[in-house]
Design a protein around this motif. Structure first.
Motif, PDB file in Angstrom:
ATOM      1  N   VAL A  24       0.842  -1.186   0.000  1.00 30.56           N
ATOM      2  CA  VAL A  24       0.000   0.000   0.000  1.00 30.56           C
ATOM      3  C   VAL A  24       0.876   1.234   0.000  1.00 30.56           C
ATOM      4  O   VAL A  24       2.011   1.220   0.444  1.00 30.56           O
ATOM      5  N   ALA A  25       0.363   2.326  -0.476  1.00 31.01           N
ATOM      6  CA  ALA A  25       1.122   3.569  -0.547  1.00 31.01           C
ATOM      7  C   ALA A  25       1.328   4.139   0.837  1.00 31.01           C
ATOM      8  O   ALA A  25       0.498   3.972   1.722  1.00 31.01           O
ATOM      9  N   ALA A  26       2.450   4.858   1.023  1.00 33.93           N
ATOM     10  CA  ALA A  26       2.721   5.500   2.309  1.00 33.93           C
ATOM     11  C   ALA A  26       1.601   6.474   2.627  1.00 33.93           C
ATOM     12  O   ALA A  26       1.161   7.257   1.794  1.00 33.93           O
ATOM     13  N   GLY A  27       1.146   6.446   3.891  1.00 24.78           N
ATOM     14  CA  GLY A  27       0.102   7.353   4.311  1.00 24.78           C
ATOM     15  C   GLY A  27      -1.282   6.768   4.184  1.00 24.78           C
ATOM     16  O   GLY A  27      -2.260   7.383   4.591  1.00 24.78           O
ATOM     17  N   VAL A  28      -1.407   5.586   3.604  1.00 24.68           N
ATOM     18  CA  VAL A  28      -2.720   4.987   3.422  1.00 24.68           C
ATOM     19  C   VAL A  28      -2.667   3.542   3.873  1.00 24.68           C
ATOM     20  O   VAL A  28      -1.727   2.825   3.558  1.00 24.68           O
ATOM     21  N   ARG A 224       9.381 -10.480   5.004  1.00 20.60           N
ATOM     22  CA  ARG A 224      10.391  -9.425   4.917  1.00 20.60           C
ATOM     23  C   ARG A 224      10.371  -8.751   3.550  1.00 20.60           C
ATOM     24  O   ARG A 224      10.502  -7.543   3.429  1.00 20.60           O
ATOM     25  N   VAL A 225      10.232  -9.571   2.508  1.00 15.33           N
ATOM     26  CA  VAL A 225      10.304  -9.050   1.148  1.00 15.33           C
ATOM     27  C   VAL A 225       9.032  -8.300   0.764  1.00 15.33           C
ATOM     28  O   VAL A 225       9.076  -7.364  -0.036  1.00 15.33           O
ATOM     29  N   HIS A 226       7.917  -8.680   1.340  1.00 11.81           N
ATOM     30  CA  HIS A 226       6.635  -8.119   0.923  1.00 11.81           C
ATOM     31  C   HIS A 226       5.988  -7.290   2.024  1.00 11.81           C
ATOM     32  O   HIS A 226       4.772  -7.362   2.217  1.00 11.81           O
ATOM     33  N   ARG A 227       6.779  -6.520   2.726  1.00 11.06           N
ATOM     34  CA  ARG A 227       6.204  -5.620   3.717  1.00 11.06           C
ATOM     35  C   ARG A 227       5.365  -4.546   3.035  1.00 11.06           C
ATOM     36  O   ARG A 227       5.729  -4.039   1.979  1.00 11.06           O
ATOM     37  N   THR A 228       4.269  -4.184   3.688  1.00  5.91           N
ATOM     38  CA  THR A 228       3.536  -3.006   3.253  1.00  5.91           C
ATOM     39  C   THR A 228       4.332  -1.765   3.647  1.00  5.91           C
ATOM     40  O   THR A 228       5.286  -1.844   4.431  1.00  5.91           O
ATOM     41  N   ALA A 229       3.939  -0.621   3.131  1.00  4.75           N
ATOM     42  CA  ALA A 229       4.627   0.618   3.501  1.00  4.75           C
ATOM     43  C   ALA A 229       4.536   0.863   4.999  1.00  4.75           C
ATOM     44  O   ALA A 229       5.488   1.325   5.628  1.00  4.75           O
ATOM     45  N   GLU A 230       3.383   0.543   5.578  1.00  3.47           N
ATOM     46  CA  GLU A 230       3.221   0.748   7.020  1.00  3.47           C
ATOM     47  C   GLU A 230       4.116  -0.203   7.805  1.00  3.47           C
ATOM     48  O   GLU A 230       4.745   0.186   8.795  1.00  3.47           O
ATOM     49  N   GLU A 231       4.201  -1.453   7.376  1.00  3.52           N
ATOM     50  CA  GLU A 231       5.073  -2.411   8.050  1.00  3.52           C
ATOM     51  C   GLU A 231       6.538  -2.019   7.914  1.00  3.52           C
ATOM     52  O   GLU A 231       7.311  -2.154   8.869  1.00  3.52           O
TER      53      GLU A 231
END
Length: 283
Positions: A24-28, A224-231
């Motif tokens: 997901v995009a940063a901030g969302v 680890r490889v597929h963290r969301t932006a929030e993670e």
């Protein structure tokens, strides 16, 4: 794992810990609010833990976290030099909701806890979780990032000081000054114990830790490889000031502690600490 910019760590981590196109995009976030949506400030630790988002995440992972860490906190209590019914006061620095303090209160019915934290949200949740210990604890607001005098409600001296999963959030200089302040607040013979994650000292150790962790949790490498932006934001905030174990043990010795040792260690998690020498009184 090494922080960005740490020798031997940054280049190797870029591909392993990237945020993929599916994140997901940063901030969302999928819930509409994200800890990524924060002002561009030097240190986001306060911002994370002074938000409902930070506390909600902590609560959402509580059951698994407490299951894994219960034995470690038992050891923290067992290392303290008090009789079962002996009355004493201890300080829990960065206490959060009081998980470590509750363990010690269970082991020592005569103990009183001073829980020091800087997050109103975490302290409010802690009051709920400490309901059965009413009269045996006091919450005190305390920002550990600031050196200097401790809040007046923290008595001097105390029999013990503990910290759990918070010292790694402090810059190295502050780790050193904090250890000196802890020594000053302990009674002669009083103990300080810290339960915390640490960085690997070199790439070989890092690979061994990852290898063991991935075998225990086969999904870990993919996560680890597929963290969301929030993670990814939360991870980078978590490791920002984390350092290897050896310097921290040296900081304790330099502060004047004796009996300094690593009393337990498993991969990146440790319990280390020491005693204020019996012959050193208070000024």
């Amino acid at each position: 794992m090494p922080m960005p910019g740490q020798a031997g760590g940054h280049r190797r981590r870029r591909s392993r810990y990237r945020v993929t196109a599916g994140a997901v995009a940063a901030g969302v976030s999928r819930r509409g609010v994200s800890i990524c949506f924060m002002p561009d400030i030097e240190d986001t630790n306060a911002a994370v833990w002074k938000t409902d988002i930070g506390v909600n995440f902590w609560k959402s992972t509580e059951n698994d976290r407490e299951r894994r860490r219960a034995g470690h906190r038992d050891l923290l209590a067992e290392l303290l030099p008090f009789g079962v019914d002996e009355p004493f006061t201890f300080v829990d620095l960065g206490a959060g909701t009081g998980a470590a303090a509750r363990t010690i209160l269970d082991h020592f019915p005569g103990a009183h806890a001073i829980l020091a934290d800087f997050s109103p949200q975490m302290m409010a949740q802690g009051v709920l979780e400490l309901a059965r210990y009413e009269g045996r604890y006091t919450y005190v607001e305390f920002d550990l990032t600031r050196a200097g005098d401790w809040p007046a409600p923290i008595p001097v001296p105390v029999g013990a000081v503990i910290s759990s999963l918070c010292v790694h959030h402090l810059k190295d200089e502050r780790k050193q000054t904090l250890f000196g302040e802890i020594l000053e607040h302990l009674a002669p013979g009083g103990w300080y114990l810290n339960y915390d994650p640490v960085m690997p000292p070199d790439p070989v150790v890092e690979e061994a830790w990852l290898r063991a962790g991935d075998r225990r949790d086969p999904s870990a490498a993919d996560k680890r490889v597929h963290r969301t932006a929030e993670e990814q934001f939360r991870y980078e905030n978590h490791v920002r000031y984390m350092v290897p174990l050896d310097p921290q043990v040296a900081y304790l010795r330099a502060a004047g502690f004796e009996g300094v040792d690593v009393y337990w260690k498993e991969l990146d998690f440790v319990i280390y600490g020491g005693q204020r020498p019996v012959g050193i009184g208070h000024r």
